[in-house]
Design a protein around this motif. Structure first.
Motif, short mmCIF file in Angstrom:
data_model
loop_
_atom_site.label_atom_id
_atom_site.label_comp_id
_atom_site.label_asym_id
_atom_site.label_seq_id
_atom_site.Cartn_x
_atom_site.Cartn_y
_atom_site.Cartn_z
N ARG A 1 0.95 -1.24 -0.05
CA ARG A 1 0.11 0.14 -0.02
C ARG A 1 0.89 1.07 0.02
O ARG A 1 0.64 2.09 -0.79
N ASP A 2 1.93 1.41 0.88
CA ASP A 2 2.70 2.59 1.01
C ASP A 2 3.27 2.64 -0.55
O ASP A 2 3.71 3.94 -0.70
N LEU A 3 4.20 1.82 -1.04
CA LEU A 3 4.83 1.96 -2.21
C LEU A 3 4.07 2.44 -3.19
O LEU A 3 4.30 3.21 -4.10
N ILE A 4 2.87 1.75 -3.54
CA ILE A 4 1.78 2.33 -4.57
C ILE A 4 1.65 3.84 -4.38
O ILE A 4 1.33 4.56 -5.14
N SER A 5 1.10 4.11 -2.91
CA SER A 5 0.87 5.38 -2.55
C SER A 5 1.74 6.38 -3.13
O SER A 5 1.56 7.68 -3.17
N ARG A 6 3.02 6.01 -3.30
CA ARG A 6 4.20 7.02 -3.47
C ARG A 6 3.98 7.59 -4.98
O ARG A 6 4.52 8.78 -5.25
N VAL A 7 3.54 6.64 -5.89
CA VAL A 7 3.31 7.18 -7.23
C VAL A 7 1.95 7.52 -7.70
O VAL A 7 1.67 7.99 -8.68
N MET A 8 1.05 6.87 -6.86
CA MET A 8 -0.62 7.28 -7.16
C MET A 8 -0.94 8.22 -6.03
O MET A 8 -0.71 9.30 -6.22
N GLN A 9 -1.46 7.61 -4.96
CA GLN A 9 -2.09 8.36 -3.99
C GLN A 9 -2.28 7.49 -2.93
O GLN A 9 -2.51 6.32 -2.99
N PRO A 10 -2.60 8.14 -1.35
CA PRO A 10 -2.97 7.21 -0.13
C PRO A 10 -4.39 6.58 -0.74
O PRO A 10 -5.22 7.05 -1.15
N HIS A 11 -4.39 5.52 -0.23
CA HIS A 11 -5.63 4.47 -0.36
C HIS A 11 -5.84 3.35 0.66
O HIS A 11 -4.85 3.22 1.23
N VAL A 12 -7.00 2.83 0.58
CA VAL A 12 -7.06 1.65 1.43
C VAL A 12 -6.97 0.20 0.78
O VAL A 12 -7.73 0.35 -0.45
N LEU A 13 -5.97 -0.77 1.18
CA LEU A 13 -6.15 -1.89 0.48
C LEU A 13 -6.77 -3.08 1.42
O LEU A 13 -6.34 -3.11 2.56
N GLU A 14 -7.69 -3.69 1.09
CA GLU A 14 -8.39 -4.92 1.86
C GLU A 14 -8.29 -6.10 1.20
O GLU A 14 -8.97 -6.38 0.52
N PRO A 15 -7.41 -6.99 1.66
CA PRO A 15 -7.27 -8.27 0.81
C PRO A 15 -8.66 -9.15 1.28
O PRO A 15 -9.08 -9.15 2.26
N ALA A 16 -9.24 -9.94 0.19
CA ALA A 16 -10.42 -10.74 0.49
C ALA A 16 -10.04 -11.90 1.31
O ALA A 16 -10.82 -12.49 1.96
N GLY A 17 -8.77 -12.74 1.29
CA GLY A 17 -8.28 -13.69 1.90
C GLY A 17 -7.66 -13.38 3.10
O GLY A 17 -7.54 -12.00 3.60
N ARG A 18 -7.02 -14.34 3.76
CA ARG A 18 -6.41 -14.11 4.99
C ARG A 18 -5.24 -13.35 4.83
O ARG A 18 -4.50 -13.02 5.79
#
Length: 316
Positions: free
Chosen positions: A26-43
């Motif tokens: 999440r943090d690395l993607i946010s550096r080039v896109m923007q802050p966001h929420v990631l919620e895996p569907a699995g465990r």
């Protein structure tokens, strides 16, 4: 081979990261896109990666999470986001539209719009980050659904395929500003010219709750406002406020908060007394990070806040 078959092999040379860690992803993607929420569907999060390269004012990327994932971006911040799937599929909600996204169907989100996506476990996204000013100048429309297999978009797809499949061409566009400028303008012009519909005028009559929200924002702009605070004051749900505010004002409620704060800060700087400090004015207007305020102020008004304050002093 499908006419929209798309394999951006040259992007693989620009691997931004690989990770098994959900928070790191999440943090690395946010550096080039923007802050966001990631919620895996699995465990647990699978093996994720992102390839990303900039060509002028375009950002081109491929993202895979290795598991089913929910991605929630409250408001696309300052750019247009176009996304389709290289593999797998996704369901994306933006404003009042819910779209099925795959190899042939893309979603286009304008600045200020939400991006709420459910991605299949085998989904690999292709994302194109487009400079907002460049896209608007090219006359791009705001329709969220884009059929990239339509005849009108084949020229754009062929150009995009040529760029992302040739390592030599992509590196030349990445490293040479003149080539980047030509490639950026060509891709944006081809896309904007092929999209159905032109940007329509925004509705002139806003619902009463939008006007209540605007008044609340202007009165409380210096406070630490959240979307929920504004929605409560307006008497509607946060989702209803966000969607209708965007539809009638062209910006999200939180963008409107930033715009109001910025104008109040400028007014205060121009009216400040001889002992005034930029930091105090920024804090009073709701900006709690002076560095970010100064950068945003300069981008908005073409000068640093200290220059506005100094110019006020010279004029008085």
């Amino acid at each position: 081979m499908s006419p929209t078959f798309f394999a951006p092999l040259a992007l693989r040379d620009y691997r931004l990261f690989e990770s098994n860690d959900h928070d790191e992803t999440r943090d690395l993607i946010s550096r080039v896109m923007q802050p966001h929420v990631l919620e895996p569907a699995g465990r647990a999060c699978g093996r994720s990666y992102m390839d990303f390269v900039k060509v002028g004012r375009l950002g081109l990327g491929a993202i895979s999470f290795g598991t089913s994932m929910h991605v929630d971006v409250e408001s696309v911040d300052g750019y247009y986001l176009l996304m389709f799937c290289l593999s797998g599929h996704a369901r994306v909600r933006t404003l009042d539209a819910t779209l099925d996204v795959d190899r042939n169907n893309a979603v286009l989100c304008a600045p200020g719009q939400p991006f709420d996506a459910w991605l299949s476990s085998d989904c690999e996204q292709f994302v194109l980050r487009i400079d907002a000013d460049a896209f608007r100048k090219a006359g791009g429309s705001h329709e969220p659904g884009v059929s990239i297999d339509s005849p009108a978009l084949q020229g754009w797809m062929q150009q995009l395929r040529a760029l992302t499949s040739s390592a030599a061409l992509l590196e030349s566009a990445r490293s040479n500003m003149q080539i980047a400028g030509h490639m950026e303008r060509l891709l944006i012009d081809l896309l904007a010219g092929a999209l159905p519909g032109a940007p329509g005028a925004l509705p002139s009559v806003a619902p009463a709750f939008v006007k209540r929200a605007e008044e609340f924002i202007r009165t409380h702009a210096g406070d630490a406002l959240q979307l929920e605070d504004i929605a409560s004051a307006a008497g509607v749900s946060a989702r209803t406020l966000r969607e209708r505010f965007q539809a009638v004002r062209g910006v999200s409620p939180m963008q409107f908060v930033r715009d109001v704060r910025m104008q109040q800060a400028r007014d205060a700087l121009l009216a400040a007394g001889p002992q005034a400090r930029v930091a105090d004015i920024a804090l009073a207007c709701g900006f709690f990070h002076l560095g970010r305020f100064s950068i945003a102020y300069a981008k908005t008004f073409g000068e640093m806040p200290s220059e506005t304050l100094r110019r006020r002093g010279q004029a008085s």
